[in-house]
Design an enzyme around this catalytic site. Structure first.
Site, PDB file in Angstrom:
ATOM      1  N   LYS A 117       0.966  -1.346   0.221  1.00 53.74           N
ATOM      2  CA  LYS A 117      -0.037  -0.357  -0.084  1.00 53.74           C
ATOM      3  C   LYS A 117       1.110   0.982  -0.309  1.00 53.74           C
ATOM      4  CE  LYS A 117      -4.855  -1.204   2.429  1.00 53.74           C
ATOM      5  NZ  LYS A 117      -5.270  -1.082   0.577  1.00 53.74           N
ATOM      6  N   ASP A 161     -10.527  -0.913  -8.838  1.00 53.89           N
ATOM      7  CA  ASP A 161     -11.182  -1.607  -7.487  1.00 53.89           C
ATOM      8  C   ASP A 161     -11.998  -0.713  -6.324  1.00 53.89           C
ATOM      9  OD1 ASP A 161     -11.125  -2.574  -4.816  1.00 53.89           O
ATOM     10  OD2 ASP A 161      -9.375  -2.132  -4.592  1.00 53.89           O
ATOM     11  N   LYS A 163     -14.321  -7.143  -4.124  1.00 44.83           N
ATOM     12  CA  LYS A 163     -14.510  -6.894  -2.290  1.00 44.83           C
ATOM     13  C   LYS A 163     -16.068  -7.771  -2.714  1.00 44.83           C
ATOM     14  CE  LYS A 163     -10.253  -4.210  -0.566  1.00 44.83           C
ATOM     15  NZ  LYS A 163     -10.264  -3.965  -2.028  1.00 44.83           N
ATOM     16  N   ASP A 189      -0.874  -1.051  -5.034  1.00 42.56           N
ATOM     17  CA  ASP A 189      -1.665  -0.310  -4.719  1.00 42.56           C
ATOM     18  C   ASP A 189      -2.474   1.602  -3.784  1.00 42.56           C
ATOM     19  OD1 ASP A 189      -4.904   0.530  -3.793  1.00 42.56           O
ATOM     20  OD2 ASP A 189      -5.062  -1.121  -2.324  1.00 42.56           O
ATOM     21  N   GLU A 234      -3.057  -1.040  -8.359  1.00 44.39           N
ATOM     22  CA  GLU A 234      -4.947  -0.881  -8.070  1.00 44.39           C
ATOM     23  C   GLU A 234      -4.655   1.011  -7.866  1.00 44.39           C
ATOM     24  OE1 GLU A 234      -6.647  -2.935  -4.695  1.00 44.39           O
ATOM     25  OE2 GLU A 234      -4.666  -4.387  -4.458  1.00 44.39           O
TER      26      GLU A 234
END
Length: 352
Positions: A149, A230, A257, A179, A205
């Site tokens: 991240k 995402d 998700k 991400d 992402e």
């Protein structure tokens, strides 16, 4: 059929850095369904709402759960089109109940203990030294795919971190995903994508914020690094919205998700439309408790998802639930000899 729901507050073992700030706790809701003739036998699910990310996370959320509770009792349907996390939790509870109320949502060779699921090692945002420590630990623990991240520290330091690891492991030895959580600006995004490509990054992402389909489409067409959508998928709750998003942007990957993409049924719609257009995909959890993680892992195995998946490990929280899913190195396993104890939910504050 009857339904009850109970709020539950998950506490992080240590603060988790995200693009939405530092998280120390996360609310969620448990849902159970049962036959009123035998309330002791119930299916369990998790409505994994995510404040700040789930569009339905507002003052009406608990009223929607109450509406669902009342409608289930009288056999009336409830429109959950804009309530992805509730759809997700309800599907789990019904699948569990239908399979004997023993924690089986999608029986497969995974739930029989014969197969496992490869996952990526997630490195949370933090200071440079802390992120490097976490990264080294993931590699030491056997992860062959790392997800970083980015956006919490300087861009130069983030590049240094990736460069340091890439000098030791080539692209065949270690897959690196990043991400950005929409943290790049469109004006300098392409330059950053080129730098990431030079370091052999597998994919990125959501490089820019969701809601700018024309700019994202241009990036997906021009980027030397494959782009995965995402947040861009969140709130696209009808088949028409999903097709429109995919066809406008045409990303290389989509990341699903289930709690945010319409539950398992919504995720399957996304997958079907993506595969029609040659777009890859993988499944990711969204800070669920082990209840939701157990169900997502079973779903992921059942649809035979390919490659490392972005599933959590259940080790983030101090007050998690016990399920048969466990982590060994970079793989999730299901222990069929370990019973899923439904009594651990008895003392929750159930709304009836």
């Amino acid at each position: 059929m009857r339904l009850e729901f109970a709020p539950y507050l998950l506490h992080f073992k240590e603060p988790a850095g995200t693009s939405r700030g530092i998280l120390t706790e996360k609310p969620t809701f448990l849902i159970k369904v049962y036959d009123e003739k035998d309330p002791s036998l119930f299916g369990i699910g998790e409505a994994a709402v995510f404040p700040g990310l789930s569009p339905e996370a507002d003052g009406n959320y608990i009223w929607k759960l109450t509406e669902l509770l009342a409608n289930i009792a009288i056999g009336k349907s409830t429109d959950l089109t804009r309530y992805s996390s509730i759809q997700f939790g309800l599907e789990q509870a019904i699948f569990d109940f239908s399979n004997g109320a023993n924690g089986l949502y999608f029986p497969s060779s995974f739930t029989e203990g014969e197969k496992s699921i490869e996952i990526n090692g997630l490195v949370w945002m933090g200071e440079f030294d802390l992120m490097m420590h976490r990264l080294e630990k993931k590699i030491h623990d056997g992860f062959k795919c790392i997800k970083l991240k980015i956006g919490a520290i300087s861009w130069d330091n983030e590049l240094e971190m990736i460069h340091t690891i890439r000098k030791r492991f080539n692209e065949k030895e270690l897959t690196i995903r990043v991400d950005a959580n929409g943290g790049f600006s469109y004006s300098d995004c392409m330059e950053k994508l080129c730098r990431l490509a030079d370091l052999g990054v597998h994919s990125i992402e959501q490089p820019i914020k969701a809601g700018h389909p024309d700019e994202m489409a241009h990036l997906c067409h021009q980027s030397p690094v494959p782009i995965a959508l995402d947040e861009e998928l969140i709130g696209k709750d009808t088949i028409e919205e999903r097709i429109d998003t995919i066809e406008k942007i045409m990303p290389q990957f989509i990341i699903l998700k289930p709690a945010l993409c319409g539950g398992f049924s919504g995720s399957m719609e996304w997958i079907k439309e993506a595969e029609k257009r040659g777009i890859g995909w993988w499944i990711t959890s969204a800070l669920e408790s082990n209840v939701g993680l157990n169900a997502i892992a079973q779903f992921t195995a059942n649809i035979q998802a390919y490659g490392p998946q972005g599933l959590g490990t259940g080790n983030l929280f101090t007050n998690n639930f016990e399920t048969p899913v466990s982590l060994d190195k970079d793989r999730l396993y299901f222990n069929p000899s370990k019973p899923f104890d439904h009594s651990q939910f008895d003392n929750l504050k159930w709304h009836r």
